[in-house]
Design a protein around this motif. Sequence first.
Motif, short mmCIF file in Angstrom:
data_model
loop_
_atom_site.label_atom_id
_atom_site.label_comp_id
_atom_site.label_asym_id
_atom_site.label_seq_id
_atom_site.Cartn_x
_atom_site.Cartn_y
_atom_site.Cartn_z
N CYS A 15 -0.31 -10.44 -4.04
CA CYS A 15 0.16 -9.20 -4.65
C CYS A 15 1.16 -9.51 -5.78
N THR A 21 1.81 -4.08 -5.10
CA THR A 21 2.72 -3.87 -3.98
C THR A 21 1.98 -3.97 -2.66
N TRP A 22 2.72 -4.07 -1.58
CA TRP A 22 2.14 -4.12 -0.24
C TRP A 22 2.94 -3.23 0.68
N VAL A 23 2.33 -2.92 1.84
CA VAL A 23 2.97 -2.07 2.83
C VAL A 23 3.61 -2.94 3.91
N CYS A 36 -1.11 -9.15 2.66
CA CYS A 36 -0.78 -7.76 2.94
C CYS A 36 -1.80 -7.13 3.90
N SER A 40 -2.33 -1.66 2.78
CA SER A 40 -1.95 -2.02 1.42
C SER A 40 -3.16 -1.90 0.50
#
Length: 78
Positions: A15, A21-23, A36, A40
């Motif tokens: 990422c 972005t990632w969760v 991720c 994500s």
Amino acid sequence: MIKITNTSEDVCQDCVKQDSTWVHLRMCMTCGYVGCCDSSPNKHARAHFETSEHPIIRSIEPGEEWRWCYIDEQYMRP
């Protein structure tokens, strides 16, 4: 086969490279790859499983100790 149980990694490097972005973060317990989660946008942990066939990941989120097997689609006890 479980070989790696811990990591100091705290980002999804794929990422970061994609300026995405990632969760949440997941770690491959075969090789230590950190990617991720499926929530994500890029799902790098799942993509790693699909290319490597390394079936077991674990959450590296604080306070979480669960593991997941992609083949059996089941949670595993730590």
